[in-house]
Design a protein around this motif. Structure first.
Motif, PDB file in Angstrom:
ATOM      1  N   ASP A  70      29.408   7.777  22.030  1.00  0.00           N
ATOM      2  CA  ASP A  70      30.875   7.766  22.016  1.00  0.00           C
ATOM      3  C   ASP A  70      31.453   6.723  21.065  1.00  0.00           C
ATOM      4  N   GLY A  71      30.595   5.911  20.470  1.00  0.00           N
ATOM      5  CA  GLY A  71      31.082   4.866  19.578  1.00  0.00           C
ATOM      6  C   GLY A  71      31.787   3.741  20.305  1.00  0.00           C
ATOM      7  N   VAL A  72      31.355   3.495  21.555  1.00  0.00           N
ATOM      8  CA  VAL A  72      31.966   2.448  22.374  1.00  0.00           C
ATOM      9  C   VAL A  72      31.019   1.252  22.434  1.00  0.00           C
ATOM     10  N   PRO A  73      31.485   0.049  22.125  1.00  0.00           N
ATOM     11  CA  PRO A  73      30.596  -1.110  22.228  1.00  0.00           C
ATOM     12  C   PRO A  73      30.172  -1.331  23.670  1.00  0.00           C
ATOM     13  N   MET A  74      28.902  -1.639  23.889  1.00  0.00           N
ATOM     14  CA  MET A  74      28.435  -1.920  25.248  1.00  0.00           C
ATOM     15  C   MET A  74      27.306  -2.926  25.208  1.00  0.00           C
ATOM     16  N   ARG A  75      27.502  -3.989  25.962  1.00  0.00           N
ATOM     17  CA  ARG A  75      26.459  -4.984  26.167  1.00  0.00           C
ATOM     18  C   ARG A  75      26.479  -5.342  27.645  1.00  0.00           C
ATOM     19  N   PHE A  76      25.373  -5.074  28.342  1.00  0.00           N
ATOM     20  CA  PHE A  76      25.346  -5.343  29.771  1.00  0.00           C
ATOM     21  C   PHE A  76      25.512  -6.837  30.042  1.00  0.00           C
ATOM     22  N   PRO A  77      26.166  -7.180  31.148  1.00  0.00           N
ATOM     23  CA  PRO A  77      26.324  -8.597  31.520  1.00  0.00           C
ATOM     24  C   PRO A  77      24.971  -9.213  31.870  1.00  0.00           C
ATOM     25  N   TRP A 109      31.858  -5.821  29.508  1.00  0.00           N
ATOM     26  CA  TRP A 109      31.046  -4.746  28.931  1.00  0.00           C
ATOM     27  C   TRP A 109      31.004  -4.705  27.411  1.00  0.00           C
ATOM     28  N   ALA A 110      31.990  -5.245  26.738  1.00  0.00           N
ATOM     29  CA  ALA A 110      31.918  -5.299  25.280  1.00  0.00           C
ATOM     30  C   ALA A 110      31.204  -6.558  24.825  1.00  0.00           C
ATOM     31  N   HIS A 111      31.408  -7.664  25.597  1.00  0.00           N
ATOM     32  CA  HIS A 111      30.819  -8.958  25.211  1.00  0.00           C
ATOM     33  C   HIS A 111      29.649  -9.383  26.086  1.00  0.00           C
TER      34      HIS A 111
END
Length: 208
Positions: A70-77, A109-111
């Motif tokens: 989806d082109g969504v930034p995601m980085r798990f906490p 979720w982004a950072h």
């Protein structure tokens, strides 16, 4: 028809759907209702996907794949699952606005930042205009608002998050967003043909 979005910041799929919900909220009135997913699971006597080892691994990887698609930034906490209560209360303390909810989602979720304590959320709270995050999260009216959201979710017979409630109909999961939008454009479709029949389909077998 009234539209409400039930979510918990602990859900990566809530983050994925948030992109579309934010757009919808720019076009229609959408009530943003944070709720505690763990309380919902307890009410239903269910285990969450992160409580089943192989399902946990699959769920995390699928969410990451979906984000990439989806082109969504995601980085798990740093840890997951985590206690989302401070983040949920912060959203309410900040007015449950689109900007506040978006900022909290991005923080987690982004950072990939922690959101499980007041201390972890302190810089974010300050950016939202909250000087004393501990006092804000402990405020009786904040706790009461979160409880009221949960009670409304129970009234609507919610069974998961994220859920988009359109009138009395529930659309569960980020994957169902297109289905929800199609229903919003044509609510009468549930009263026609096979859709109408499915609403009254008899149960053939029940587990005891």
């Amino acid at each position: 028809m009234p539209i409400a979005w039930y979510f918990d910041f602990v859900s990566p799929f809530a983050w994925l759907q948030w992109q579309q919900v934010r757009e919808l909220a720019g076009q229609r009135e959408v009530a943003l209702r944070p709720i505690l997913f763990g309380a919902l699971l307890k009410q239903m006597n269910h285990r969450g996907p992160a409580e089943i080892p192989r399902k946990r691994e699959f769920t995390y990887r699928y969410a990451q794949w979906r984000a990439r698609q989806d082109g969504v930034p995601m980085r798990f906490p740093p840890t997951h699952p985590f206690n989302p209560l401070p983040a949920l209360r912060l959203a309410i303390a900040a007015g449950v606005t689109v900007d506040a909810v978006g900022a909290i989602f991005e923080w987690i979720w982004a950072h990939g930042r922690a959101a499980d304590t007041a201390e972890a959320l302190e810089p974010l709270a300050a950016s939202l205009g909250i000087d004393d995050v501990r006092v804000a999260l402990a405020a009786p009216d904040v706790k009461a608002a979160l409880q009221a959201n949960f009670e409304e979710a129970m009234r609507q017979q919610l069974f998961g998050v994220p859920t988009l409630a359109i009138g009395d109909e529930l659309f569960w999961g980020a994957d169902a967003h297109g289905f929800a939008m199609d229903y919003l454009a044509d609510p009468a479709q549930f009263t026609r043909g096979e859709m109408a029949r499915l609403g009254d389909l008899p149960v053939g077998l029940s587990r005891v």
